[in-house]
Design a protein around this motif. Structure first.
Motif, mmCIF file in Angstrom:
data_model
loop_
_atom_site.group_PDB
_atom_site.id
_atom_site.type_symbol
_atom_site.label_atom_id
_atom_site.label_comp_id
_atom_site.label_asym_id
_atom_site.label_seq_id
_atom_site.Cartn_x
_atom_site.Cartn_y
_atom_site.Cartn_z
ATOM 1 N N GLY A 8 11.344 8.749 8.483
ATOM 2 C CA GLY A 8 10.042 8.181 8.206
ATOM 3 C C GLY A 8 9.627 8.142 6.755
ATOM 4 O O GLY A 8 8.587 7.559 6.421
ATOM 5 N N GLY A 9 10.401 8.746 5.887
ATOM 6 C CA GLY A 9 10.069 8.710 4.480
ATOM 7 C C GLY A 9 10.287 7.332 3.896
ATOM 8 O O GLY A 9 10.881 6.457 4.523
ATOM 9 N N GLY A 10 9.787 7.148 2.698
ATOM 10 C CA GLY A 10 9.959 5.864 2.046
ATOM 11 C C GLY A 10 9.017 5.691 0.886
ATOM 12 O O GLY A 10 8.403 6.647 0.407
ATOM 13 N N LEU A 11 8.917 4.456 0.447
ATOM 14 C CA LEU A 11 8.049 4.092 -0.660
ATOM 15 C C LEU A 11 6.726 3.574 -0.120
ATOM 16 O O LEU A 11 6.697 2.768 0.813
ATOM 17 C CB LEU A 11 8.709 3.020 -1.519
ATOM 18 C CG LEU A 11 10.052 3.358 -2.151
ATOM 19 C CD1 LEU A 11 10.654 2.117 -2.776
ATOM 20 C CD2 LEU A 11 9.884 4.457 -3.191
ATOM 21 N N VAL A 12 5.647 4.024 -0.715
ATOM 22 C CA VAL A 12 4.329 3.587 -0.285
ATOM 23 C C VAL A 12 3.386 3.579 -1.481
ATOM 24 O O VAL A 12 3.537 4.386 -2.406
ATOM 25 C CB VAL A 12 3.783 4.493 0.841
ATOM 26 C CG1 VAL A 12 3.562 5.915 0.329
ATOM 27 C CG2 VAL A 12 2.509 3.928 1.442
ATOM 28 N N GLN A 13 2.433 2.673 -1.461
ATOM 29 C CA GLN A 13 1.449 2.612 -2.531
ATOM 30 C C GLN A 13 0.363 3.660 -2.338
ATOM 31 O O GLN A 13 0.119 4.116 -1.215
ATOM 32 C CB GLN A 13 0.814 1.222 -2.586
ATOM 33 C CG GLN A 13 1.771 0.113 -2.983
ATOM 34 C CD GLN A 13 1.077 -1.223 -3.132
ATOM 35 O OE1 GLN A 13 0.017 -1.450 -2.559
ATOM 36 N NE2 GLN A 13 1.683 -2.112 -3.905
ATOM 37 N N PRO A 14 -0.280 4.068 -3.420
ATOM 38 C CA PRO A 14 -1.406 4.998 -3.271
ATOM 39 C C PRO A 14 -2.415 4.463 -2.269
ATOM 40 O O PRO A 14 -2.739 3.278 -2.266
ATOM 41 C CB PRO A 14 -1.987 5.069 -4.682
ATOM 42 C CG PRO A 14 -0.823 4.784 -5.570
ATOM 43 C CD PRO A 14 -0.011 3.745 -4.828
ATOM 44 N N GLY A 15 -2.900 5.353 -1.428
ATOM 45 C CA GLY A 15 -3.825 4.968 -0.383
ATOM 46 C C GLY A 15 -3.160 4.576 0.917
ATOM 47 O O GLY A 15 -3.843 4.412 1.938
ATOM 48 N N GLY A 16 -1.857 4.446 0.893
ATOM 49 C CA GLY A 16 -1.125 4.048 2.072
ATOM 50 C C GLY A 16 -0.846 5.204 3.015
ATOM 51 O O GLY A 16 -1.287 6.335 2.792
#
Length: 121
Positions: A8-16
Motif C-alpha cells: 500500500g505504500g507509494g507516492l502521494v501529495q500532501p493532504g492525500g
C-alpha cells in the motif's frame, strides 16, 4: 515461519491518503499486539500506531486524528489508514507483530520488510 508482508505504500501529495496493509502468517495461534512503525532518513525508527488483540490502540502524537489503525484477526491483517498526509510522514513504514503465545527462549517479535511512503508535491 512467521512472515509479515506490507503493501500500500507509494507516492502521494500532501493532504492525500494512503492505506497500508500488513498480512501476517506463520503463527498457529495468531498474533497479539500488531502495529506500525516508521523510519525516516537519518532518524530512528518510531512508533506510529499499535493495536492489541482486544482493540486497544496507541498512536504517536504526530499522527493522532489523521491515522487510523485497524485489524482483522481472522485474516491476521493489520491496516493503517493515513489521511491528511504531510511531507514529514515520509518514511519506510514497517509492520510489527508479536506472537500471541511466546515460545520460551525464541523470538516472538517480528517485522515486515517495510513499504515506502513518500509525501511530496
Amino acid at each position: 515461519q512467521v512472515q509479515l508482508v506490507e503493501s500500500g505504500g507509494g507516492l502521494v501529495q500532501p493532504g492525500g491518503s494512503l492505506r497500508l496493509a500488513c498480512v501476517a502468517s506463520g503463527s498457529a495461534f495468531g498474533f497479539g499486539a500488531m502495529g506500525w512503525y516508521r523510519q525516516a532518513p537519518g532518524k530512528q525508527r518510531e512508533l506510529v500506531a499499535t493495536m492489541s488483540r482486544g482493540g486497544s490502540t496507541n498512536y504517536a502524537d504526530s499522527v493522532k486524528g489523521r491515522f487510523t489503525i485497524s485489524r482483522e484477526d481472522a485474516k491476521n491483517t493489520v491496516y493503517l489508514q493515513m489521511t491528511s498526509l504531510k511531507p514529514e510522514d515520509t518514511a519506510v513504514y514497517y509492520c510489527n507483530a508479536e506472537l500471541r503465545f511466546r515460545p520460551i527462549g525464541q523470538n516472538y517479535d517480528y517485522w515486515g520488510q517495510g513499504t515506502q511512503v513518500t509525501v511530496s508535491s
